[in-house]
Design an enzyme around this catalytic site. Structure first.
Site, PDB file in Angstrom:
ATOM      1  CE1 TYR A 167     -10.713   5.059   2.298  1.00  0.00           C
ATOM      2  CE2 TYR A 167      -9.491   4.885   2.857  1.00  0.00           C
ATOM      3  CZ  TYR A 167     -10.051   5.162   1.855  1.00  0.00           C
ATOM      4  OH  TYR A 167      -9.509   4.640   0.345  1.00  0.00           O
ATOM      5  CE  LYS A 171     -11.249   2.021   0.622  1.00  0.00           C
ATOM      6  NZ  LYS A 171     -12.085   1.687  -1.103  1.00  0.00           N
TER       7      LYS A 171
END
Length: 304
Positions: A167, A171
């Site tokens: 993640y 991001k």
């Protein structure tokens, strides 16, 4: 003077808008006059399953409040479906002014235990999903000479978070995408920004105690999105938002020091690392070229 936060006549696409933050983004834009395409695959937090009803419910909410909206169930990982989604907005309203890339999933595990398929899927949804939607709206924004694109980054990407290597990588990649697209879009008045939200949603409910979750109502993130998507928005800006507090995050560069290149440069660099990494006098480079300019300028000064 017109209100830059009046979105009347503007058309917005919000991905992952069937629930959580995306739903509130869609409602917030619609409440201020935007026509909104509500996109949601209708899957679970980990990306499995699909249902068109999530997006349709939000469309019904917008219409009940007097707004205009249409639903779309495309997966952002499917470029042809994303192209058809953008065409749906063009066919319905004739333009696309705003893209809010909000769709995302979680597959949390420590890196040692993480399956590579889970790493790849999170990158595919967050990073390639935003690439697909942005690529599909870009020519329309170029031709109309106007566009506002909001990428959803995260404190995990900016600063790290245990168990979220996939993640976090995805991001922070969105920040890198923003940096270049904001430069390329400038001449067409396409402004590209990032939003780093802290909010109590399906994706965070198991991670924090109840009183903290109450303060972190997702509604408090929406004002930052509206500012990044409005006519007077900045460009190449990362706004952080949570609990009614708003900050900005920057990738900065220290002044550094010129050490030259000799056999003992590694030893001298290690000895001077505190000065090289000192934040005193650091700056936010206008583009990647600024790093090279700083390096060459110091090198030339040292050889005079």
């Amino acid at each position: 003077m017109s209100n830059p936060l009046d979105f009347s006549g503007r058309v917005a696409i919000v991905t992952g808008a069937g629930g959580g933050l995306g739903r509130l983004h869609a409602l917030g834009l619609a409440a201020r006059g935007a026509k909104v395409l509500v996109n949601d695959l209708g899957g679970t937090v980990n990306g499995s399953g699909s249902s068109a009803s999530a997006a349709q419910k939000v469309v019904d909410e917008i219409k009940a409040a007097g707004g205009e909206a249409i639903a779309n169930g495309a997966s952002v990982t499917d470029f042809s479906a994303v192209q058809a989604m953008v065409q749906q907005a063009i066919d319905t309203w004739g333009r696309v002014d705003i893209l809010v890339n909000n769709a995302g999933i979680l597959r949390d595990k420590s890196f040692a235990k993480m399956d590579l398929d889970d790493f790849r899927l999170v990158l595919d949804v967050h990073l390639m999903g935003a690439v697909h939607t942005t690529k599909a709206v870009w020519p329309h924004m170029v031709s109309q000479g106007y566009g506002r694109i909001v990428m959803t980054t995260s404190s995990t990407g900016l600063y790290g978070n245990f168990g979220q290597s996939n993640y976090g990588a995805a991001k922070l990649a969105l920040v890198g995408l923003m940096q270049t697209l904001s430069l390329e879009g400038a001449k067409h008045d396409i402004r590209v920004n990032c939003l780093a939200p802290t909010a109590a949603t399906r994706m965070t409910e198991g991670l924090m105690p109840a009183p903290v979750l109450e303060m972190l109502r997702p509604e408090a993130v929406v004002p930052a999105m509206l500012v990044l998507a409005c006519e007077d928005s900045p460009s190449r800006t990362t706004l952080c938002a949570g609990a009614g507090t708003y900050e900005a995050a920057f990738v900065t560069m220290t002044k550094g020091m010129h050490l030259g290149l000799t056999p003992d440069t590694p030893e001298r660099l290690l000895a001077n690392l505190a000065e090289v990494t000192s934040r005193t006098g650091d700056s936010v480079p206008a583009s990647g070229a600024d790093q090279g300019t700083n390096e060459v300028t110091q090198a030339m000064a040292a050889h005079r």
